[in-house]
Design a protein around this motif. Structure first.
Motif, short mmCIF file in Angstrom:
data_model
loop_
_atom_site.label_atom_id
_atom_site.label_comp_id
_atom_site.label_asym_id
_atom_site.label_seq_id
_atom_site.Cartn_x
_atom_site.Cartn_y
_atom_site.Cartn_z
N ALA A 42 -40.59 20.02 32.89
CA ALA A 42 -39.91 21.29 33.16
C ALA A 42 -38.74 21.49 32.21
O ALA A 42 -38.53 22.59 31.68
CB ALA A 42 -39.43 21.33 34.61
N SER A 43 -37.98 20.44 31.96
CA SER A 43 -36.85 20.54 31.04
C SER A 43 -37.31 20.95 29.65
O SER A 43 -36.67 21.78 28.99
CB SER A 43 -36.11 19.20 30.95
OG SER A 43 -35.53 18.86 32.18
N ARG A 80 -33.01 32.26 32.83
CA ARG A 80 -31.96 32.04 33.83
C ARG A 80 -32.55 31.48 35.12
O ARG A 80 -32.02 30.54 35.71
CB ARG A 80 -31.20 33.32 34.10
CG ARG A 80 -30.17 33.66 33.04
CD ARG A 80 -29.26 34.79 33.47
NE ARG A 80 -29.97 36.06 33.64
CZ ARG A 80 -30.25 36.91 32.66
NH1 ARG A 80 -29.86 36.64 31.43
NH2 ARG A 80 -30.90 38.03 32.91
N ALA A 81 -33.65 32.07 35.58
CA ALA A 81 -34.27 31.63 36.82
C ALA A 81 -34.81 30.21 36.71
O ALA A 81 -34.61 29.38 37.60
CB ALA A 81 -35.40 32.59 37.21
N ALA A 82 -35.48 29.91 35.60
CA ALA A 82 -36.03 28.56 35.41
C ALA A 82 -34.91 27.53 35.32
O ALA A 82 -35.04 26.43 35.87
CB ALA A 82 -36.90 28.52 34.15
N GLY A 83 -33.82 27.88 34.65
CA GLY A 83 -32.69 26.96 34.57
C GLY A 83 -32.08 26.69 35.93
O GLY A 83 -31.73 25.55 36.26
N ALA A 84 -31.96 27.74 36.75
CA ALA A 84 -31.42 27.56 38.10
C ALA A 84 -32.36 26.72 38.95
O ALA A 84 -31.92 25.83 39.69
CB ALA A 84 -31.19 28.93 38.74
N GLN A 85 -33.66 26.98 38.85
CA GLN A 85 -34.63 26.19 39.61
C GLN A 85 -34.63 24.74 39.15
O GLN A 85 -34.73 23.83 39.97
CB GLN A 85 -36.03 26.79 39.46
CG GLN A 85 -36.20 28.08 40.18
CD GLN A 85 -37.54 28.74 39.87
OE1 GLN A 85 -38.17 28.45 38.86
NE2 GLN A 85 -37.96 29.64 40.75
N SER A 87 -32.12 23.05 37.89
CA SER A 87 -30.91 22.34 38.34
C SER A 87 -30.94 22.05 39.83
O SER A 87 -30.30 21.10 40.28
CB SER A 87 -29.66 23.13 37.97
OG SER A 87 -29.63 24.35 38.67
N ALA A 88 -31.68 22.84 40.61
CA ALA A 88 -31.74 22.63 42.05
C ALA A 88 -32.96 21.81 42.49
O ALA A 88 -33.04 21.40 43.64
CB ALA A 88 -31.77 23.99 42.76
N ALA A 89 -33.88 21.57 41.59
CA ALA A 89 -35.14 20.90 41.95
C ALA A 89 -34.94 19.41 42.22
O ALA A 89 -34.10 18.76 41.61
CB ALA A 89 -36.16 21.09 40.83
N HIS A 90 -35.77 18.92 43.16
CA HIS A 90 -35.75 17.49 43.50
C HIS A 90 -37.16 16.91 43.63
O HIS A 90 -37.32 15.70 43.65
CB HIS A 90 -35.00 17.25 44.81
CG HIS A 90 -33.56 17.63 44.73
ND1 HIS A 90 -32.63 16.95 43.99
CD2 HIS A 90 -32.89 18.65 45.32
CE1 HIS A 90 -31.46 17.51 44.11
NE2 HIS A 90 -31.58 18.56 44.91
N ASP A 93 -43.10 19.46 42.93
CA ASP A 93 -43.52 20.85 43.13
C ASP A 93 -42.42 21.83 42.71
O ASP A 93 -42.70 22.89 42.15
CB ASP A 93 -43.89 21.09 44.59
CG ASP A 93 -45.20 20.40 44.96
OD1 ASP A 93 -46.01 20.13 44.05
OD2 ASP A 93 -45.40 20.14 46.17
N GLU A 94 -41.16 21.48 42.99
CA GLU A 94 -40.05 22.35 42.58
C GLU A 94 -39.91 22.37 41.06
O GLU A 94 -39.65 23.42 40.47
CB GLU A 94 -38.75 21.87 43.23
CG GLU A 94 -38.72 22.08 44.73
CD GLU A 94 -37.56 21.38 45.42
OE1 GLU A 94 -36.98 20.44 44.83
OE2 GLU A 94 -37.24 21.76 46.56
N TYR A 95 -40.12 21.23 40.42
CA TYR A 95 -40.09 21.19 38.95
C TYR A 95 -41.27 21.97 38.38
O TYR A 95 -41.14 22.64 37.35
CB TYR A 95 -40.11 19.75 38.44
CG TYR A 95 -38.83 19.01 38.69
CD1 TYR A 95 -37.62 19.44 38.14
CD2 TYR A 95 -38.80 17.87 39.48
CE1 TYR A 95 -36.45 18.76 38.37
CE2 TYR A 95 -37.62 17.18 39.71
CZ TYR A 95 -36.45 17.63 39.15
OH TYR A 95 -35.27 16.96 39.38
#
Length: 122
Positions: A42-43, A80-85, A87-90, A93-95
């Motif tokens: 994702a990064s 912006r949305a992908a960056g926010a997701q 940073s909040a992903a754990h 599936d979130e990544y």
């Protein structure tokens, strides 16, 4: 001789258990990537999208028409949305969701480049 047979049975049982566990994960739709692998992937996609938004051909982008401008705006929103997701992903599936949004942003970049007549980088 008895210990060798017992050891072989234990190894075969462990191998069967691992194979059954992997098969059950696959049928339930669990991601094949670990959380760390998914984070790295994702990064990479978010970085690629960010790099695509900061292009050296500023003169070309300055004369963008409505289609290209809208596509660039959508790509920036995806970034912006992908960056926010990200940073909040754990979880994997979130990544994966952050990866999906970043790839969507790259599709908007491709649309903008096509509207401007700029070669699309592969």
């Amino acid at each position: 001789m008895g210990y060798v047979v017992l050891a072989l049975l234990l190894i075969a049982g462990a191998a069967f258990a691992v194979a059954a566990q992997r098969r059950s994960h696959r049928t339930r739709g669990v991601s094949h990537l670990s959380d760390l692998d998914a984070e790295v992937e994702a990064s990479g996609w978010v970085l690629r999208l960010g790099a695509s938004l900061s292009v050296p051909e500023a003169r070309i982008w300055a004369g963008a028409g409505e289609t290209a401008t809208r596509a660039l705006t959508d790509a920036a929103e995806c970034h912006r949305a992908a960056g926010a997701q990200l940073s909040a992903a754990h979880t994997a599936d979130e990544y994966a969701e952050a990866t999906r949004v970043a790839k969507e942003g790259l599709a908007h970049i491709a649309t903008a480049r096509a509207a401007l007549g700029v070669a699309v980088a592969v």
